[in-house]
Write an enzyme that holds these catalytic residues in place. Structure first.
Site, PDB file in Angstrom:
ATOM      1  N   CYS A 112     -14.853  69.461 -39.924  1.00 47.53           N
ATOM      2  CA  CYS A 112     -14.646  69.317 -41.381  1.00 47.53           C
ATOM      3  C   CYS A 112     -14.223  70.660 -41.958  1.00 47.53           C
ATOM      4  O   CYS A 112     -13.567  70.720 -42.990  1.00 47.53           O
ATOM      5  CB  CYS A 112     -15.931  68.941 -42.121  1.00 47.53           C
ATOM      6  SG  CYS A 112     -16.490  67.262 -41.864  1.00 47.53           S
ATOM      7  N   HIS A 139     -18.036  63.164 -38.828  1.00 46.77           N
ATOM      8  CA  HIS A 139     -17.561  63.253 -37.448  1.00 46.77           C
ATOM      9  C   HIS A 139     -18.559  62.748 -36.424  1.00 46.77           C
ATOM     10  O   HIS A 139     -18.242  62.658 -35.230  1.00 46.77           O
ATOM     11  CB  HIS A 139     -17.139  64.691 -37.124  1.00 46.77           C
ATOM     12  CG  HIS A 139     -15.883  65.080 -37.825  1.00 46.77           C
ATOM     13  ND1 HIS A 139     -15.874  65.715 -39.037  1.00 46.77           N
ATOM     14  CD2 HIS A 139     -14.586  64.881 -37.503  1.00 46.77           C
ATOM     15  CE1 HIS A 139     -14.628  65.894 -39.432  1.00 46.77           C
ATOM     16  NE2 HIS A 139     -13.830  65.402 -38.514  1.00 46.77           N
ATOM     17  N   HIS A 176      -1.813  62.444 -37.108  1.00 49.82           N
ATOM     18  CA  HIS A 176      -1.945  61.010 -36.855  1.00 49.82           C
ATOM     19  C   HIS A 176      -1.569  60.234 -38.104  1.00 49.82           C
ATOM     20  O   HIS A 176      -1.067  60.792 -39.081  1.00 49.82           O
ATOM     21  CB  HIS A 176      -3.343  60.671 -36.362  1.00 49.82           C
ATOM     22  CG  HIS A 176      -4.439  61.022 -37.335  1.00 49.82           C
ATOM     23  ND1 HIS A 176      -4.578  60.391 -38.545  1.00 49.82           N
ATOM     24  CD2 HIS A 176      -5.430  61.943 -37.275  1.00 49.82           C
ATOM     25  CE1 HIS A 176      -5.629  60.895 -39.188  1.00 49.82           C
ATOM     26  NE2 HIS A 176      -6.152  61.851 -38.443  1.00 49.82           N
ATOM     27  N   CYS A 179     -19.941  72.288 -40.245  1.00 49.44           N
ATOM     28  CA  CYS A 179     -19.243  71.343 -39.358  1.00 49.44           C
ATOM     29  C   CYS A 179     -17.840  71.903 -39.099  1.00 49.44           C
ATOM     30  O   CYS A 179     -17.019  71.982 -40.022  1.00 49.44           O
ATOM     31  CB  CYS A 179     -19.157  69.954 -39.981  1.00 49.44           C
ATOM     32  SG  CYS A 179     -18.089  68.863 -39.022  1.00 49.44           S
ATOM     33  N   CYS A 181     -22.978  65.627 -38.231  1.00 49.49           N
ATOM     34  CA  CYS A 181     -22.139  65.496 -39.421  1.00 49.49           C
ATOM     35  C   CYS A 181     -21.900  64.004 -39.648  1.00 49.49           C
ATOM     36  O   CYS A 181     -21.581  63.279 -38.693  1.00 49.49           O
ATOM     37  CB  CYS A 181     -20.807  66.210 -39.187  1.00 49.49           C
ATOM     38  SG  CYS A 181     -19.504  65.669 -40.282  1.00 49.49           S
ATOM     39  N   LYS A 201      -8.964  60.652 -35.441  1.00 53.85           N
ATOM     40  CA  LYS A 201      -8.877  60.802 -33.990  1.00 53.85           C
ATOM     41  C   LYS A 201     -10.254  60.988 -33.394  1.00 53.85           C
ATOM     42  O   LYS A 201     -10.526  60.551 -32.284  1.00 53.85           O
ATOM     43  CB  LYS A 201      -7.998  61.994 -33.652  1.00 53.85           C
ATOM     44  CG  LYS A 201      -6.552  61.607 -33.648  1.00 53.85           C
ATOM     45  CD  LYS A 201      -5.743  62.560 -32.817  1.00 53.85           C
ATOM     46  CE  LYS A 201      -4.281  62.222 -32.948  1.00 53.85           C
ATOM     47  NZ  LYS A 201      -3.450  63.388 -32.755  1.00 53.85           N
ATOM     48  N   LYS A 221     -13.574  55.851 -42.049  1.00 56.27           N
ATOM     49  CA  LYS A 221     -12.240  56.458 -42.172  1.00 56.27           C
ATOM     50  C   LYS A 221     -11.626  56.518 -40.777  1.00 56.27           C
ATOM     51  O   LYS A 221     -12.309  56.924 -39.838  1.00 56.27           O
ATOM     52  CB  LYS A 221     -12.446  57.858 -42.741  1.00 56.27           C
ATOM     53  CG  LYS A 221     -11.207  58.671 -42.912  1.00 56.27           C
ATOM     54  CD  LYS A 221     -11.547  60.015 -43.500  1.00 56.27           C
ATOM     55  CE  LYS A 221     -11.169  61.125 -42.538  1.00 56.27           C
ATOM     56  NZ  LYS A 221     -11.371  62.460 -43.060  1.00 56.27           N
ATOM     57  N   HIS A 276      -2.530  61.425 -41.629  1.00 53.05           N
ATOM     58  CA  HIS A 276      -1.690  62.527 -42.112  1.00 53.05           C
ATOM     59  C   HIS A 276      -0.305  62.000 -42.491  1.00 53.05           C
ATOM     60  O   HIS A 276       0.289  62.422 -43.474  1.00 53.05           O
ATOM     61  CB  HIS A 276      -1.537  63.606 -41.029  1.00 53.05           C
ATOM     62  CG  HIS A 276      -2.851  64.093 -40.488  1.00 53.05           C
ATOM     63  ND1 HIS A 276      -3.097  64.242 -39.151  1.00 53.05           N
ATOM     64  CD2 HIS A 276      -3.999  64.439 -41.112  1.00 53.05           C
ATOM     65  CE1 HIS A 276      -4.334  64.673 -38.978  1.00 53.05           C
ATOM     66  NE2 HIS A 276      -4.897  64.803 -40.151  1.00 53.05           N
TER      67      HIS A 276
HETATM   68  N1  MSP Z   1      -6.889  71.389 -43.454  1.00 52.23           N
HETATM   69  C1  MSP Z   1      -7.531  70.626 -44.448  1.00 52.23           C
HETATM   70  C2  MSP Z   1      -6.713  70.587 -45.720  1.00 52.23           C
HETATM   71  C3  MSP Z   1      -6.419  71.913 -46.309  1.00 52.23           C
HETATM   72  S1  MSP Z   1      -5.372  71.768 -47.683  1.00 52.23           S
HETATM   73  C4  MSP Z   1      -5.371  73.270 -48.390  1.00 52.23           C
HETATM   74  C5  MSP Z   1      -7.737  69.201 -43.940  1.00 52.23           C
HETATM   75  N2  MSP Z   1      -6.954  68.830 -42.938  1.00 52.23           N
HETATM   76  S2  MSP Z   1      -6.983  67.390 -42.243  1.00 52.23           S
HETATM   77  O1  MSP Z   1      -6.163  67.534 -41.067  1.00 52.23           O
HETATM   78  O2  MSP Z   1      -8.305  66.956 -42.023  1.00 52.23           O
HETATM   79  O3  MSP Z   1      -6.229  66.439 -43.194  1.00 52.23           O
HETATM   80  C6  MSP Z   1      -6.886  65.760 -44.216  1.00 52.23           C
HETATM   81  C7  MSP Z   1      -5.887  64.899 -44.974  1.00 52.23           C
HETATM   82  O4  MSP Z   1      -5.205  64.006 -44.075  1.00 52.23           O
HETATM   83  C8  MSP Z   1      -6.523  63.966 -45.982  1.00 52.23           C
HETATM   84  O5  MSP Z   1      -6.819  64.569 -47.184  1.00 52.23           O
HETATM   85  C9  MSP Z   1      -5.453  62.925 -46.109  1.00 52.23           C
HETATM   86  O6  MSP Z   1      -4.411  63.444 -46.870  1.00 52.23           O
HETATM   87  C10 MSP Z   1      -5.001  62.753 -44.676  1.00 52.23           C
HETATM   88  N3  MSP Z   1      -5.818  61.761 -43.955  1.00 52.23           N
HETATM   89  C11 MSP Z   1      -6.564  61.997 -42.829  1.00 52.23           C
HETATM   90  N4  MSP Z   1      -7.176  60.837 -42.446  1.00 52.23           N
HETATM   91  C12 MSP Z   1      -6.849  59.864 -43.311  1.00 52.23           C
HETATM   92  C13 MSP Z   1      -7.164  58.504 -43.420  1.00 52.23           C
HETATM   93  N5  MSP Z   1      -7.959  57.890 -42.572  1.00 52.23           N
HETATM   94  N6  MSP Z   1      -6.613  57.810 -44.455  1.00 52.23           N
HETATM   95  C14 MSP Z   1      -5.770  58.398 -45.360  1.00 52.23           C
HETATM   96  N7  MSP Z   1      -5.463  59.692 -45.287  1.00 52.23           N
HETATM   97  C15 MSP Z   1      -5.988  60.448 -44.307  1.00 52.23           C
HETATM   98  O7  MSP Z   1      -8.555  68.505 -44.502  1.00 52.23           O
END
Ligand code: MSP
Length: 731
Positions: free
Chosen positions: A140, A164, A18, A137, A161, A324, A321, A21
């Site tokens: 997370c 979430h 999303h 969680c 959590c 989804k 934050k 990411h």
């Molecule tokens: N799979 C782990 C990361 C492992 S890295 C060795 C993870 N994945 S995640 O799908 O939850 O992605 C987290 C990352 O997505 C955040 O650190 C950030 O880079 C990005 N973001 C997810 N939501 C976000 C926001 N609301 N705002 C900005 N970035 C965001 O954690």
């Protein structure tokens, strides 16, 4: 040649990527392109984190194996990123890392073995076996302390959590532990000696105080019987490696660490060439990257990363934050379709200070698209090039003002000395480069937009159209337009990492064919635009958006989308039509998307991301293949509760047991034909992988099927004449 390796987190492959990411990936892409322009050999990694309980559960919900599920998410995720120019084909990432790849299994196991074989900095065993008791969680992917949980609504239920807002799992099992507590001193030393290791400073301080507060050893495995979808612990196949331990190692296995195969075409020696790299992350995963990961690397005797750089988060109006799970974000793909990939990339980088949190709505995107891009950069390009077309027949005029015309030119407001403008442009360029390399993308863009404003004012003051009235002033007119065009050339080079496609278009309109990626902005010289060159065809690079109309459309579509879903769930409408088939969006799907996405991470299903696709013309018979059919998951569900939805004549609200952990809430437009209480206990056919939608404020997590009878389409619910277990699949 110096190298630059930049990584994003690898995103959980339980659901489609999303806007959060997208943000980190756009930042990494911009940095990679900029560094490449600077002449560095670059490598940009993004990808997917594919193991663990959450993915195991998401897969089970969609009736797939975990591997089938992650393959699906990866294929869709790649399409999503490609539409923002982030893929290899568009000059974006070099590696899409997947933790389910065989070479990663080998590398991660090798890493584990190395840690296990070496003592901690305090001389003890780094990995040991013990009993873990606590909360976990799954979304997370982390173990939670009491402070990270909130009380459940009912006594005796699992706590929630805080991120979430969902119940966590109790874990009580034997497993392996990493002796993190022995790494405190070495980590504090690292933070002291390398102040840039964690950026920004505020995050470094946060990490430091966390370490000072005392590190706990951390559980790094799960019993295979609880989490089967993971990498086996070397030498103990009853356990799988904990996802964070597994995932962090991806940054080096991708380069070939610990295996003889490498994930990409990078080939031999990639690890030596590119490691150590810069990790871009959201601040939500700071501790894993700035504490656990360096400790793991020290444990294994591997060099530490160059830096861990943590950005702020995109938040919703309530300061949460966007995610989804909470369904509180705009549909960034819709924003792209209504503007362009470059507009979205620009706004993401311009709107929020990288280190800070920020908020984003459709209006902000459309406002910036109009003010900064259509009226700002776009207008400067088209007015300058149109005038070169009109007054100089499309040939770039000379930059010089003949000696004899200098006085006159000065009177017309044109500084005889082009150096003033050139040095402003150089200054703006230097600020831009410095800001980009210091992760201050909004400032970088501000400095270029100050330049755009300056040249705009220059044109408005000088009024080339007035100069054009006098043949005598032709030399001055040419010099004025040359300066504007030369500024545009510089802007296109500088903006290439931010808006690659638009920069290329601008270059083409200037009549230039060089590869933007190969031009180092720090080597730009004023006057590089060739006099006598022919400009290309002029067309708006950033068409203006009718914001009012688009906003009205979005609202209308959101309402229609709700209405449509009401009809889909209503047997009196076109239920179970192609429109309802995930992965087969109709033309209306392409336009339709509510301002807030309702899908939850846990429920993300195939097709949840609407992508433009062709629909057959009306009246043309189409067949679907068995592959299309199996995308629709239908299951037997037992109605547990049923009631009317307030202020709706049509809708009934059910809770339906589909044999899952908890029942689903499903709405159906059959209230005019069924008494709710008579339906309790009935077993119905339910489409269980339909994208959740909100109807009258309630989220519908599926669709009940019914025959549509007679002219008025009276709904007759599909039921079973024999007893069938809840959750049984219809095939
Ligand atoms: N799979 C782990 C990361 C492992 S890295 C060795 C993870 N994945 S995640 O799908 O939850 O992605 C987290 C990352 O997505 C955040 O650190 C950030 O880079 C990005 N973001 C997810 N939501 C976000 C926001 N609301 N705002 C900005 N970035 C965001 O954690």
């Amino acid at each position: 040649m110096k190298s630059f390796y930049v990584t994003t987190p690898i995103y959980y492959a339980n659901s489609l990527p999303h806007f959060g990411h997208l943000y980190t990936t756009v930042v990494a892409d911009c940095l990679k392109r900029h560094m490449r322009q600077r002449g560095l050999e670059t490598c940009f990694l993004t990808g997917t984190d594919e193991h663990g309980l959450n993915i195991q559960r998401s897969a089970a919900r969609t009736g797939r194996t975990p591997k089938e599920h992650v393959d699906y998410i990866v294929a869709e995720g790649k399409k999503f990123f490609a539409s923002f120019w982030l893929d290899e084909a568009h000059g974006g990432y070099d590696i899409w890392m997947r933790t389910s790849e065989e070479f990663h299994y080998e590398g991660a196991q090798e890493f584990w073995r190395r840690v296990a074989a070496r003592p901690t900095p305090k001389g003890r065993e780094s990995i040991y076996k013990d009993f873990y008791e606590g909360w976990f969680c799954a979304p997370c992917g982390t173990y939670k302390t009491q402070e990270e949980l909130s009380k459940p609504a009912n006594e005796g239920d699992a706590p929630l959590c805080l991120v979430h807002e969902a119940p966590v799992d109790r874990v009580s099992e034997e497993g392996y532990f990493f002796r993190l507590s022995d790494y405190d001193e070495v980590l504090l030393k690292l933070l002291e000696e390398r102040p840039d290791f964690v950026q920004p400073e505020a995050r470094r301080n946060e990490v430091k105080s966390f370490v000072l507060s005392g590190l706990q050893d951390t559980s790094i495995s799960r019993l295979k019987t609880s989490v089967g979808w993971g990498i086996p612990v070397p030498g103990d196949a009853d356990h799988t490696i904990y996802i964070w331990f597994d995932a962090l190692i991806n940054y080096i296995t991708a380069l070939g660490f610990g295996s003889d195969k490498s994930s990409s075409s990078l080939g031999e020696g990639a690890f030596e060439k590119f490691w150590p790299g810069v990790h871009l992350i959201g601040k939500d995963i700071l501790r894993q990257h700035a504490i656990l990961w360096p400790a793991m690397l020290i444990g294994a005797g591997v060099e530490l990363p160059r830096a861990v750089v943590a950005h702020g988060m995109w938040l919703d109006p309530e300061g949460r934050k966007v995610s989804k799970t909470l369904g509180n974000m705009i549909d960034i793909d819709l924003a792209r379709r209504l503007t362009s990939a470059d507009v979205v990339r620009y706004v993401l980088l311009r709107e929020k200070a990288f280190w800070q949190d920020g908020r984003l709505g459709y209006e902000i995107i459309f406002d910036r698209a109009n003010s900064d891009l259509a009226s700002g950069l776009g207008n400067l390009v088209s007015r300058t090039l149109t005038m070169i077309g009109k007054y100089f027949d499309g040939v770039v005029p000379s930059s010089d003002i003949p000696e004899s015309l200098r006085l006159q030119a000065k009177r017309a407001g044109v500084d005889a000395d082009a150096l003033a403008l050139a040095s402003s442009m150089e200054l703006a360029r230097d600020q831009f480069v410095q800001s980009v390399e210091g992760y201050e993308f909004n400032r970088a863009l501000e400095s270029l937009w100050a330049m755009i404003a300056r040249v705009d004012k220059f044109l408005s003051d000088v009024k080339p159209w007035e100069l054009a009235k006098s043949e005598e002033q032709r030399g001055t007119l040419g010099a004025v337009l040359y300066r504007a065009a030369e500024t545009i050339r510089w802007l296109a080079v500088l903006l290439y990492p931010v808006m690659p496609e638009s920069s290329k278009k601008i270059f083409t309109q200037l009549g230039l064919a060089e590869d933007l990626e190969a031009i180092d902005p720090t080597n730009l010289k004023w006057g590089g635009l060739q006099t006598g060159g022919r400009i290309g065809e002029v067309a708006p690079v950033f068409p203006r958006i009718d914001k009012k109309k688009i906003m009205a459309e979005i609202e209308k579509e959101a309402a229609a989308s709700n209405e449509q879903t009401e009809q889909q769930t209503s047997p009196s409408g076109a239920h179970a039509t192609q429109a309802a088939v995930p992965g087969s969006p109709t033309a209306s799907d392409v336009k339709t998307a509510p301002p807030m996405q309702g899908a939850t991470e846990a429920q993300a299903v195939p097709g949840a991301q609407s992508q433009a696709s062709a629909t057959p013309p009306e009246g043309v018979a189409t067949f679907i293949t068995i592959d299309d059919f199996v995308k629709v998951e239908m299951r037997v569900g037992e109605v547990l509760t049923a009631e009317r939805v307030p202020k709706s004549d049509k809708l009934l609200r059910f809770t339906i047991d589909l044999g899952e952990e908890s029942p689903r809430q499903i709405l159906a437009g059959i209230a005019e034909h069924y008494e709710p209480e008579k339906l309790i206990g009935r077993k119905l056919a339910v489409v269980s992988n339909l994208k959740p939608r909100k109807l009258r404020g309630f989220e519908s997590q599926g669709m009940v099927l019914a025959a549509s009878v007679g002219e008025e389409g009276r709904p007759v619910l599909a039921t079973f004449s024999e007893d069938v277990p809840n959750g049984a699949r219809l095939k």
